[in-house]
Design a protein around this motif. Sequence first.
Motif, PDB file in Angstrom:
ATOM      1  N   GLY A  46       0.804  -1.218   0.000  1.00  0.00           N
ATOM      2  CA  GLY A  46       0.000   0.000   0.000  1.00  0.00           C
ATOM      3  C   GLY A  46       0.833   1.263   0.000  1.00  0.00           C
ATOM      4  O   GLY A  46       0.470   2.260   0.618  1.00  0.00           O
ATOM      5  N   LEU A  47       1.974   1.228  -0.690  1.00  0.00           N
ATOM      6  CA  LEU A  47       2.789   2.436  -0.804  1.00  0.00           C
ATOM      7  C   LEU A  47       2.545   3.077  -2.168  1.00  0.00           C
ATOM      8  O   LEU A  47       2.292   2.386  -3.148  1.00  0.00           O
ATOM      9  CB  LEU A  47       4.274   2.094  -0.684  1.00  0.00           C
ATOM     10  N   ALA A  48       2.631   4.399  -2.206  1.00  0.00           N
ATOM     11  CA  ALA A  48       2.597   5.109  -3.493  1.00  0.00           C
ATOM     12  C   ALA A  48       4.029   5.096  -4.024  1.00  0.00           C
ATOM     13  O   ALA A  48       4.899   5.772  -3.495  1.00  0.00           O
ATOM     14  CB  ALA A  48       2.087   6.531  -3.317  1.00  0.00           C
ATOM     15  N   GLU A  49       4.245   4.299  -5.075  1.00  0.00           N
ATOM     16  CA  GLU A  49       5.601   4.044  -5.572  1.00  0.00           C
ATOM     17  C   GLU A  49       6.299   5.313  -6.048  1.00  0.00           C
ATOM     18  O   GLU A  49       7.517   5.387  -6.060  1.00  0.00           O
ATOM     19  CB  GLU A  49       5.543   3.047  -6.739  1.00  0.00           C
ATOM     20  N   ASN A  50       5.512   6.283  -6.487  1.00  0.00           N
ATOM     21  CA  ASN A  50       6.105   7.490  -7.064  1.00  0.00           C
ATOM     22  C   ASN A  50       6.461   8.533  -6.009  1.00  0.00           C
ATOM     23  O   ASN A  50       7.055   9.552  -6.333  1.00  0.00           O
ATOM     24  CB  ASN A  50       5.134   8.108  -8.088  1.00  0.00           C
ATOM     25  N   LEU A  51       6.106   8.273  -4.759  1.00  0.00           N
ATOM     26  CA  LEU A  51       6.385   9.257  -3.713  1.00  0.00           C
ATOM     27  C   LEU A  51       7.530   8.770  -2.820  1.00  0.00           C
ATOM     28  O   LEU A  51       7.840   7.589  -2.767  1.00  0.00           O
ATOM     29  CB  LEU A  51       5.127   9.496  -2.864  1.00  0.00           C
ATOM     30  N   PRO A  53      18.703   4.428   1.607  1.00  0.00           N
ATOM     31  CA  PRO A  53      19.694   5.202   0.857  1.00  0.00           C
ATOM     32  C   PRO A  53      19.343   6.689   0.870  1.00  0.00           C
ATOM     33  O   PRO A  53      20.220   7.536   0.952  1.00  0.00           O
ATOM     34  CB  PRO A  53      19.627   4.633  -0.553  1.00  0.00           C
ATOM     35  N   SER A  54      18.062   6.980   0.781  1.00  0.00           N
ATOM     36  CA  SER A  54      17.614   8.368   0.901  1.00  0.00           C
ATOM     37  C   SER A  54      16.140   8.369   1.235  1.00  0.00           C
ATOM     38  O   SER A  54      15.379   7.573   0.692  1.00  0.00           O
ATOM     39  CB  SER A  54      17.832   9.133  -0.400  1.00  0.00           C
ATOM     40  N   VAL A  55      15.757   9.259   2.139  1.00  0.00           N
ATOM     41  CA  VAL A  55      14.328   9.357   2.455  1.00  0.00           C
ATOM     42  C   VAL A  55      13.591  10.134   1.370  1.00  0.00           C
ATOM     43  O   VAL A  55      12.381  10.266   1.424  1.00  0.00           O
ATOM     44  CB  VAL A  55      14.083  10.035   3.820  1.00  0.00           C
ATOM     45  N   PHE A  56      14.351  10.664   0.364  1.00  0.00           N
ATOM     46  CA  PHE A  56      13.712  11.446  -0.699  1.00  0.00           C
ATOM     47  C   PHE A  56      13.500  10.655  -1.973  1.00  0.00           C
ATOM     48  O   PHE A  56      12.780  11.092  -2.854  1.00  0.00           O
ATOM     49  CB  PHE A  56      14.550  12.681  -1.022  1.00  0.00           C
ATOM     50  N   PHE A  57      14.151   9.485  -2.100  1.00  0.00           N
ATOM     51  CA  PHE A  57      13.929   8.669  -3.296  1.00  0.00           C
ATOM     52  C   PHE A  57      12.465   8.264  -3.371  1.00  0.00           C
ATOM     53  O   PHE A  57      11.864   7.937  -2.353  1.00  0.00           O
ATOM     54  CB  PHE A  57      14.753   7.383  -3.229  1.00  0.00           C
ATOM     55  N   GLU A 109       9.816   3.403  -5.231  1.00  0.00           N
ATOM     56  CA  GLU A 109      10.047   2.394  -6.271  1.00  0.00           C
ATOM     57  C   GLU A 109      11.538   2.149  -6.481  1.00  0.00           C
ATOM     58  O   GLU A 109      11.925   1.149  -7.053  1.00  0.00           O
ATOM     59  CB  GLU A 109       9.392   2.817  -7.596  1.00  0.00           C
ATOM     60  N   ARG A 110      12.379   3.068  -6.012  1.00  0.00           N
ATOM     61  CA  ARG A 110      13.818   2.877  -6.171  1.00  0.00           C
ATOM     62  C   ARG A 110      14.432   2.143  -4.985  1.00  0.00           C
ATOM     63  O   ARG A 110      15.627   1.919  -4.953  1.00  0.00           O
ATOM     64  CB  ARG A 110      14.512   4.228  -6.369  1.00  0.00           C
ATOM     65  N   GLN A 159      13.537  -2.698   2.042  1.00  0.00           N
ATOM     66  CA  GLN A 159      13.447  -1.285   2.428  1.00  0.00           C
ATOM     67  C   GLN A 159      12.016  -0.793   2.297  1.00  0.00           C
ATOM     68  O   GLN A 159      11.517  -0.042   3.140  1.00  0.00           O
ATOM     69  CB  GLN A 159      14.381  -0.448   1.544  1.00  0.00           C
TER      70      GLN A 159
END
Lengths: 342, 246
Positions: free
Chosen positions: B89-94, B137-141, B144-145, B150
Amino acid sequence: MQLEQAPSIRTTIVRRLAPSYAAMGRFGLILVMLLMMAVLTILQPAYFLTRENLTNIARQISSNSILALGEFAVIVTAGIDLSVGSVMGLSMIVLALAVHADWAAGMAVAVALLAGLGVGLVNGLALTRLHLPHPFIATLATLNIARGATYLLSGGVPISGLPPIVRMWGADDITLLGGTSFPIDFPISFLIVIALYLAMWVLLTKTSTGRHIYAIGGSPKAAQYAGINIPRNLALVYVLSGGLAGIAGILLAGRVNSGYPTAGTGAELDAIAAVIIGGASFFGGRGTAGGVFIGAIIMGLLRNGLNLMNVSVFWQQVMLGFIILLAVYLDVLRRRAMRLES
Amino acid sequence: MPALVEMRQITKTFGPVAALNRVDFAVNADEVVGLVGDNGAGKSTLMKILTGVYQPDAGEIWLGGMRVHFHSPLESRQRGIEMVYQDLGLAENLSAIANIFLGREITRRTGGLRLLSEGEMERQGRQHLDGLQISLPSVFFPVERLSGGQRQSVAIARATAFRAQLVIMDEPAASLAVSEAAKVLALITRLREQGVAVVLISHRLQDVLDVSDRIVVLNRGSKVGDLRRRDATMGDVVGLIVGKSA
């Protein structure tokens, strides 16, 4: 996985650069835009960079860039709005009729805007209340309804002659920096374009509503789990798209000093093209207002440049097709590179 | 002290199919309960009743000694019961931060506009991730990356960010590499240390035995086992799942 509990300068820099993969695509777009401008400057040194030509381009792309802006908001939700061209035509005719019925200019503009918002609301409700399977269908229906209404209202003939206060928005310049030694005459319509893009950028990136719109496009299920009101947000983007098409119609009517019933025929495709060239994804959840802005400018430069070169409109259309292919293919390559790297 | 959650005599039928038959199910605070059973045994149905997705035909739900009725997942979430779905249930683009706060963004008034408070969300989000020792790796990615583990961690962080008392996890390690699965299991243990109860639905019995304090076994809609971990062996649990007496 590396820890980032004690951020060094290096990790801070990496972190700041990290979100800018979207920006990378935009830099690519800006490069394409600058390249086109350079080529046009070399090919048409006497004319391209003149103030007349540049303001002309700005005025010409105003309507398409506003249609593209509304289309963009819809495409972020993984939707599509095919009705924007027809709505622009409807708004023009409504404006011209109201003016010719001796309505006050403000009222005429308001009712043209309302026509756009109204069709947008119908699109949104058809999707969220009638549960039509895809926005393609609802907006294909309103494309035809709005175009038919435009012909019915106008009797199929142009309605010419608008008062200066109405024409001003689409046709006039405003002098910026008037008191200084560098006064610039700037098209009012392009100022409106910039203001609308800024407003949309704030809405989509700085508010929770915008965050929800991106989430709905990226993953409807995630949005639903998160308790986001999906129907309300979807209805909102279609209303915005309709309203922006209404504004585009008002500006176009001002520029050509009339309302004509064929206006905006096929304009939805140009709007979609600008959105796609601007880097938004058809699958939703991706793209920026800035990218779409540049996408619209690239299309305007293409048209203008090819006109200056006396290339026929038929070839222009072929070229536009190739630009769309190229833009989307570059985006595919960029995404692939991004995936390999992570 | 009453149990954190107590479901009593829960019965649910779908048409002719009896999905659950008078099932008792309780979770205490600070407890990891493994919920196991074959496909169709009723695990998901039971949890969907607890979160308010389904309404029981009969039976009661008690929360901290009070009778409750959840008509939607929103209501159970407001009472501190969160579910991590199998598809996350995650928004992959956010980004991770945006996902943690999705639907509950922190905003502030600026010049008459209610704008996102990105800095505050980043600060609180990082604090929460650090508290769970989740490293990204980053809380801003865009998520989907991120790797599968993770992303699972982000989903769990999202579920626990707002005073959750109980987190239900549906097959959290199913599609993960071994090292990533181990991290998720460690995360479950850490949640318990922080006073969050966990219900772990999984077919990976070794995982369930590794982290659970108690194991509840369902078989064709009935509860057939409720074992304390130290009394349970793999053989016992498998026997109950397939329907032989232990």
